[in-house]
Motif scaffolding. Structure first.
Motif, PDB file in Angstrom:
ATOM      1  N   LEU A  38       0.704  -1.236  -0.029  1.00  0.00           N
ATOM      2  CA  LEU A  38       0.102  -0.159   0.096  1.00  0.00           C
ATOM      3  C   LEU A  38       0.807   1.233  -0.073  1.00  0.00           C
ATOM      4  CD1 LEU A  38      -2.895  -0.619   2.409  1.00  0.00           C
ATOM      5  CD2 LEU A  38      -3.063  -0.017  -0.010  1.00  0.00           C
ATOM      6  N   ILE A  39       1.979   1.287   0.641  1.00  0.00           N
ATOM      7  CA  ILE A  39       2.823   2.699   0.624  1.00  0.00           C
ATOM      8  C   ILE A  39       3.350   2.645  -0.789  1.00  0.00           C
ATOM      9  CG2 ILE A  39       5.265   3.479   1.543  1.00  0.00           C
ATOM     10  CD1 ILE A  39       4.565   1.741   4.090  1.00  0.00           C
ATOM     11  N   LEU A  42       0.850   4.094  -2.740  1.00  0.00           N
ATOM     12  CA  LEU A  42       0.585   5.537  -2.406  1.00  0.00           C
ATOM     13  C   LEU A  42       1.652   6.415  -3.252  1.00  0.00           C
ATOM     14  CD1 LEU A  42      -0.280   7.965  -0.518  1.00  0.00           C
ATOM     15  CD2 LEU A  42       1.440   7.705   0.903  1.00  0.00           C
ATOM     16  N   SER A 173      -3.360   2.238   5.800  1.00  0.00           N
ATOM     17  CA  SER A 173      -4.517   2.095   5.030  1.00  0.00           C
ATOM     18  C   SER A 173      -5.363   3.536   5.208  1.00  0.00           C
ATOM     19  CB  SER A 173      -5.303   1.010   5.790  1.00  0.00           C
ATOM     20  OG  SER A 173      -4.893  -0.154   5.370  1.00  0.00           O
ATOM     21  N   VAL A 176      -3.216   6.035   3.303  1.00  0.00           N
ATOM     22  CA  VAL A 176      -3.195   5.936   1.887  1.00  0.00           C
ATOM     23  C   VAL A 176      -4.843   6.577   1.224  1.00  0.00           C
ATOM     24  CG1 VAL A 176      -3.479   4.468  -0.022  1.00  0.00           C
ATOM     25  CG2 VAL A 176      -1.685   4.187   1.686  1.00  0.00           C
ATOM     26  N   VAL A 180      -5.375   9.694  -1.278  1.00  0.00           N
ATOM     27  CA  VAL A 180      -5.811   9.460  -2.342  1.00  0.00           C
ATOM     28  C   VAL A 180      -7.131  10.173  -2.714  1.00  0.00           C
ATOM     29  CG1 VAL A 180      -6.785   7.587  -3.983  1.00  0.00           C
ATOM     30  CG2 VAL A 180      -4.649   7.197  -2.736  1.00  0.00           C
ATOM     31  N   ALA A 230       5.557   8.995   1.417  1.00  0.00           N
ATOM     32  CA  ALA A 230       5.545   7.405   1.314  1.00  0.00           C
ATOM     33  C   ALA A 230       6.753   6.754   1.361  1.00  0.00           C
ATOM     34  CB  ALA A 230       5.310   7.220  -0.311  1.00  0.00           C
ATOM     35  N   VAL A 270      -2.725   2.482  -7.674  1.00  0.00           N
ATOM     36  CA  VAL A 270      -2.733   1.865  -6.021  1.00  0.00           C
ATOM     37  C   VAL A 270      -2.951   0.507  -6.574  1.00  0.00           C
ATOM     38  CG1 VAL A 270      -3.771   1.703  -3.751  1.00  0.00           C
ATOM     39  CG2 VAL A 270      -3.422   3.771  -5.050  1.00  0.00           C
TER      40      VAL A 270
END
Lengths: 328, 234
Positions: A38-39, A42, A173, A176, A180, A230, A270
């Motif tokens: 997830l990082i 981002l 989470s 991000v 976003v 990030a 993503v």
């Protein structure tokens, strides 16, 4: 709200639900895998905010990711900085933004656009990686820096300790999702429309009074700042930083994630980052040297067959179904 | 003539050995409508580029509201109140008609009309949601005129606004400009004599980079020399 906006929000909500449900089925290790992916997601969204909205590709985006990471590592390893976690995050964002502002100022106001911009940023990425290797008294050289503590923020009564797998998964989470969502709001509003106008016809936009160079510069700075964030988040999750994280390979990978996921969609990149990293782990587990080949091939296929990204398959299918539907 | 908003004196432009413009004096008063005509290659577009500050003349000077705008950035010139419609319709194809006008209004702090008013003014309210890239040619021209008006200019410069339009569209464009006359100064560079005749305004005739005649269009039209070099050979 347009149909496109509704689709985006639906996809966003679906993603959120999956992220919420996942911890009930996954063990700690699996959570950390998704968290780290997830990082990078981002990071991909940060590149997409610039590339997708301006049409100009920055091929050295890992420089900002790496710089953010190094700043975070140096501040937290120093030991004498109060509120090191928070200061590290802010410092990482500021350093990446500053580097982008300096590079971007000369490029945008010097009239550099298109592939020339891409080439200069590519060189910037290479220089940053080289600097990280050579300046070993500060950066630890080739082996990088290790032992970076997990993020711990204790500020104004709020205490966040991210040593736990679940806690860090939830924290990342949330970050991000928020970033976003903010980038999306910025893209669909006034800011994004003016950028689209500049992408369509920069001279026309300027003749209407828009300072196109400044607008591009600010977009680049925001994009770099998020890449720096990030990078900082990554090092305190991984506990280490090495020159690779500012290098050409990562810059290439993030470009592929965005291209595969769908440039200009913010969510697509993503998803692209998550899916491709997963594939990379699977493939590398039986043959490590196969991965760069597949990555390259994938990139070429995407660019030729699906220039709007993998997610565009759905809208294409929709268009096909509409055509085959009997006329009403 | 009322006080000059735009004043050009002794304008000369050389491209290498070629004299594109030579010794032109020109002034546009506040809220005045005027035209620049001339055969192909007369230097109309070059002159317009000099007037908008995008081309530095080899000789002479251009003053807008008393200050020189030559060499300023395009966006600075626009913010001072100079709007321009380009010869090739240049709208933003990936944005809708409405968004095109929005973007134009956001460019300066001087927008006087709302997007809705602009849509009605240029008769595009029915296609407001359509992508500008999908418009018919004449509609694109009108959209671009609407965008130029949107910034709330003091001076509107139009480079061949009716190029590629049908005769009806051309006359409708002339009517639109006559309606806007008195609100801000307008300079139209044109090729189409019917259009200029409909505007019936102060007219400058360029020929081979020089000023041939200037005055009200009726006098220009009756002028023997002008008829010979230009009007007679339609």
């Amino acid at each position: 709200m347009t149909e496109r906006d509704r689709n985006w929000l639906t996809l966003f909500a679906t993603g959120l639900i999956l992220l919420i449900v996942y911890p009930f089925f996954a063990d700690g290790y699996q959570l950390t895998v998704i968290r780290d992916a997830l990082i990078f997601g981002l990071f991909a969204a940060s590149l997409d905010f610039f590339w997708g909205r301006t049409g100009i590709l920055c091929f050295g985006h890992a420089a900002f990711f790496g710089l953010g990471g190094y700043v975070m590592a140096l501040i937290t390893l120093n030991g004498s900085v109060p509120l090191a976690g928070l200061v590290g995050l802010l410092g990482a964002i500021a350093a990446a933004a500053l580097l982008a502002a300096v590079i971007g100022y000369f490029l945008f106001f010097g009239g550099i656009r298109g592939s020339y911009f891409t080439i200069v940023t590519l060189a910037t990425g290479v220089i940053c990686q080289q600097a990280a290797i050579s300046w070993s008294s500060v950066t630890g050289g080739d082996s990088g820096l290790i032992g970076i503590p997990p993020l711990e923020i204790d500020f104004a009564g709020i205490r966040i300790d991210l040593g736990q797998d679940l806690a860090s998964y939830v924290f990342i989470s949330i970050i991000v999702a928020i970033v976003v969502l903010l980038l999306w709001q910025l893209s669909r509003g006034r800011w994004g429309k003016v950028l689209t106008a500049i992408q369509d016809n920069e001279v026309r936009a300027a003749a209407l009074g828009h300072n196109a160079s400044l607008r591009l510069l600010l977009t680049f700075v925001v994009s770099a700042a998020i890449a720096g964030l990030a990078g900082a988040l990554y090092v305190c999750m991984a506990g280490l930083i090495a020159p690779d994280l500012s290098g050409l390979l990562l810059s290439t990978e993030v470009t592929v994630w965005v291209a595969v996921g769908g440039r200009g969609t913010l969510l697509g990149p993503v998803v692209g980052a998550l899916v491709i990293q997963r594939a990379q782990q699977e493939i590398s587990s039986f043959n490590p040297s196969l991965w760069p080949l597949i990555l390259g091939l994938l990139f070429i296929v995407i660019v030729f067959a699906l220039p709007d990204g993998v997610l565009s398959i759905f809208s294409r299918l929709k268009a096909i179904f509409r055509k085959t539907e009997p006329a009403r | 003539m009322s006080q000059a908003l735009l004043k050009a004196s002794g304008i000369g432009v050389r491209f290498g050995g070629l004299k594109a413009l030579d010794g032109i004096d020109y002034a546009v008063g506040e809220r005045e409508l005027s035209c620049i005509i001339g055969p192909n290659g007369a230097g109309k577009s070059t002159f317009l580029n000099v007037l908008t500050g995008t081309l530095r003349p080899s000789q002479g000077s251009v003053l807008f509201a008393g200050t020189s705008i030559t060499g300023l950035g395009l966006n600075r010139i626009a913010r001072l109140g100079v709007a321009r419609k380009f010869q090739i319709p240049s709208v933003f194809p990936s944005l809708s008609v409405e968004e095109n006008l929005d973007v134009a209004r956001w460019g300066t702090a001087s927008a006087a009309r709302s997007t809705k008013e602009l849509l009605e003014l240029v008769q595009l309210d029915r296609v407001a949601g359509k992508l500008a890239g999908e418009l018919a040619h004449g509609q694109k021209q009108w959209l671009e005129i609407g965008m130029a008006i949107a910034i709330g200019p003091k001076l509107l410069l139009l480079d061949e606004p009716t190029a590629g339009m049908t005769p009806q569209e051309t006359l409708a464009t002339a009517e639109l400009l006559l309606r806007l006359k008195g609100e801000f100064s307008i300079v139209a560079v044109e090729h189409d004599i019917r259009f200029v005749r409909a505007l019936d305004c102060e007219t400058l005739v360029l020929h081979q980079g020089r000023k041939l005649r200037s005055g009200p269009f009726r006098e220009i039209e009756a002028d023997e020399t002008v008829r010979n070099v230009y009007l007679g050979r339609r």
